[in-house]
Design a protein around this motif. Structure first.
Motif, PDB file in Angstrom:
ATOM      1  N   LEU A   1      49.847  35.849  44.187  1.00 27.46           N
ATOM      2  CA  LEU A   1      49.501  34.929  43.287  1.00 27.46           C
ATOM      3  C   LEU A   1      48.200  35.214  43.541  1.00 27.46           C
ATOM      4  O   LEU A   1      47.713  33.704  42.318  1.00 27.46           O
ATOM      5  CB  LEU A   1      50.901  34.110  44.414  1.00 27.46           C
ATOM      6  CG  LEU A   1      49.971  31.938  44.736  1.00 27.46           C
ATOM      7  CD1 LEU A   1      51.335  32.324  42.811  1.00 27.46           C
ATOM      8  CD2 LEU A   1      51.487  31.415  45.568  1.00 27.46           C
ATOM      9  N   CYS A   2      47.643  34.850  44.043  1.00 27.39           N
ATOM     10  CA  CYS A   2      45.943  34.916  43.513  1.00 27.39           C
ATOM     11  C   CYS A   2      45.410  36.102  43.599  1.00 27.39           C
ATOM     12  O   CYS A   2      44.181  36.207  43.431  1.00 27.39           O
ATOM     13  CB  CYS A   2      45.720  34.510  45.414  1.00 27.39           C
ATOM     14  SG  CYS A   2      45.912  35.285  46.861  1.00 27.39           S
ATOM     15  N   HIS A   3      46.533  37.305  43.285  1.00 33.83           N
ATOM     16  CA  HIS A   3      45.993  38.593  42.235  1.00 33.83           C
ATOM     17  C   HIS A   3      44.936  39.633  43.391  1.00 33.83           C
ATOM     18  O   HIS A   3      43.240  40.236  42.437  1.00 33.83           O
ATOM     19  CB  HIS A   3      44.893  37.989  41.490  1.00 33.83           C
ATOM     20  CG  HIS A   3      45.564  37.352  40.336  1.00 33.83           C
ATOM     21  ND1 HIS A   3      46.847  37.455  39.533  1.00 33.83           N
ATOM     22  CD2 HIS A   3      45.298  36.041  39.838  1.00 33.83           C
ATOM     23  CE1 HIS A   3      47.520  36.441  38.737  1.00 33.83           C
ATOM     24  NE2 HIS A   3      46.565  35.513  39.247  1.00 33.83           N
ATOM     25  N   VAL A   4      45.227  39.768  44.690  1.00 30.75           N
ATOM     26  CA  VAL A   4      44.646  40.385  45.065  1.00 30.75           C
ATOM     27  C   VAL A   4      45.800  41.685  46.208  1.00 30.75           C
ATOM     28  O   VAL A   4      46.503  41.014  46.149  1.00 30.75           O
ATOM     29  CB  VAL A   4      43.743  39.249  46.638  1.00 30.75           C
ATOM     30  CG1 VAL A   4      42.909  39.370  46.081  1.00 30.75           C
ATOM     31  CG2 VAL A   4      44.646  38.726  47.775  1.00 30.75           C
ATOM     32  N   SER A   5      45.662  42.158  46.682  1.00 30.86           N
ATOM     33  CA  SER A   5      46.273  43.272  47.410  1.00 30.86           C
ATOM     34  C   SER A   5      46.720  42.635  48.577  1.00 30.86           C
ATOM     35  O   SER A   5      46.238  41.628  49.818  1.00 30.86           O
ATOM     36  CB  SER A   5      45.475  44.478  47.869  1.00 30.86           C
ATOM     37  OG  SER A   5      44.261  44.135  49.038  1.00 30.86           O
ATOM     38  N   GLU A   6      47.670  43.118  49.797  1.00 25.04           N
ATOM     39  CA  GLU A   6      48.453  42.826  51.248  1.00 25.04           C
ATOM     40  C   GLU A   6      47.135  42.709  51.487  1.00 25.04           C
ATOM     41  O   GLU A   6      47.041  41.998  52.534  1.00 25.04           O
ATOM     42  CB  GLU A   6      49.830  43.047  51.355  1.00 25.04           C
ATOM     43  CG  GLU A   6      50.596  43.120  50.212  1.00 25.04           C
ATOM     44  CD  GLU A   6      52.185  43.742  50.401  1.00 25.04           C
ATOM     45  OE1 GLU A   6      52.306  43.409  52.176  1.00 25.04           O
ATOM     46  OE2 GLU A   6      52.394  44.376  49.961  1.00 25.04           O
ATOM     47  N   THR A   7      46.529  43.604  51.909  1.00 24.64           N
ATOM     48  CA  THR A   7      45.232  44.132  52.793  1.00 24.64           C
ATOM     49  C   THR A   7      44.766  43.172  52.794  1.00 24.64           C
ATOM     50  O   THR A   7      43.667  42.050  53.912  1.00 24.64           O
ATOM     51  CB  THR A   7      44.879  45.172  52.720  1.00 24.64           C
ATOM     52  OG1 THR A   7      46.524  46.080  53.027  1.00 24.64           O
ATOM     53  CG2 THR A   7      43.712  45.302  53.909  1.00 24.64           C
TER      54      THR A   7
END
Length: 312
Positions: free
Chosen positions: A221-227
């Protein structure tokens, strides 16, 4: 009671300030001498309800994501729920504010309950577009409505709750008409982008907490990795994304326990917990008692630690 943090820590953390709405009301007022004080530099924070502030006298800035808004004497502020913001003002200046926290979702659902149009949705979307800081002189109709609601909540004359409902409906319509004041880009764009990404996730969780929420979906949703998402939550809020989801679910459960006669198992299922054991474990962790104990003690102002930072 809000925990005091070192100044450096305050600047790097986001506080969740949770407010409990009074029964049979859509407005929680913060009134009186308590709000004539020195505000200084506030911590980054967000609320679970729409915040409307009225500055009788003071001067400073409201910082929201990557935007800066100036305020002064006779200024009102409109800050949607889940929007991360803080206040900057002269630490040597005494200011006078009063606030209204509004359950806009609940009120619009109540007011437009027999209206099958999308008017309630349209009003909500327009108001939640952005923060707004306006001069009472330039937006006099809205300022008058805000002060009238503050006075009604302060004086509590006969039928004041009905009066507030009418004033609130007019206020929300007038607020939805605002085009927004001029904005200035902050000199901290990276910080603003980070807060904005977090705000998107907070708003999504607020709307979808009863569903099965995956961390991977939040990250996408916010265009980042889970980490990166987990690190962002830990760095800025001191909790994990899953802990925050459970926090929102338990808040909803407490509200249902206090305001409905639904069974505990019905409420457990409605707020998104698959099993009673998981629900009870998370409830006791945050509220420090069982759901049944909390329901029995709800009229006795039971102390509970349901949020990272309780609202004033």
């Amino acid at each position: 009671m809000k925990e005091e943090l070192p100044q450096k820590e305050k600047q790097n953390k986001v506080e969740y300030r949770y407010y409990e709405m009074p029964v049979d009301s859509y407005v929680l007022p913060l009134l009186g001498e308590r709000w004539i004080t020195n505000y200084g530099t506030d911590s980054l924070h967000f609320h679970n309800y729409l915040e409307i502030g009225y500055c009788y006298y003071g001067k400073g800035r409201i910082v929201s994501e990557d935007k800066i808004y100036d305020y002064g004497n006779d200024t009102f502020t409109i800050i949607p729920k889940n929007v991360i913001h803080r206040t900057w003002s002269n630490p040597e200046r005494i200011e006078r504010w009063e606030y209204l926290f509004v359950d806009m979702d609940g009120f619009l659902e109540y007011f437009y309950r027999d209206d099958h149009s999308s008017m309630g949705t349209l009003l909500r979307e327009r108001i939640e577009e952005k923060c707004r800081v306006c001069s009472a002189e330039e937006e006099s109709e809205i300022a008058v409505l805000i002060r009238q609601i503050l006075d009604e909540m302060r004086d509590r004359k006969s039928f004041y709750k009905e009066s507030v409902k009418g004033l609130l409906q007019a206020l929300l319509v007038m607020m939805a008409r605002l085009s927004g004041p001029g904005e200035e880009i902050s000199d901290e764009p990276e910080r603003g982008r980070k807060e904005n990404r977090l705000g998107v996730v907070l708003e999504y969780i607020s709307a979808h907490y009863p569903e099965n929420i995956c961390i991977s979906d939040l990250a996408e949703l916010c265009h980042v990795s889970e980490t990166h998402l987990r690190r962002m939550f830990q760095d800025m809020m001191n909790i994990s994304p899953l802990e925050y989801v459970n926090l929102v679910r338990i808040q909803a459960a407490c509200h249902a326990l206090r305001t409905t006669r639904k069974t505990i198992d019905e409420i457990r299922s409605e707020v998104g917990f698959d099993t009673a054991s998981t629900f009870n474990r998370n409830f006791r962790k945050l509220v420090r008692m069982s759901p049944l104990e909390w329901r029995k003690n709800k009229q006795e102002k039971a102390e509970y630690d349901i949020s990272i930072y309780r609202g004033w």
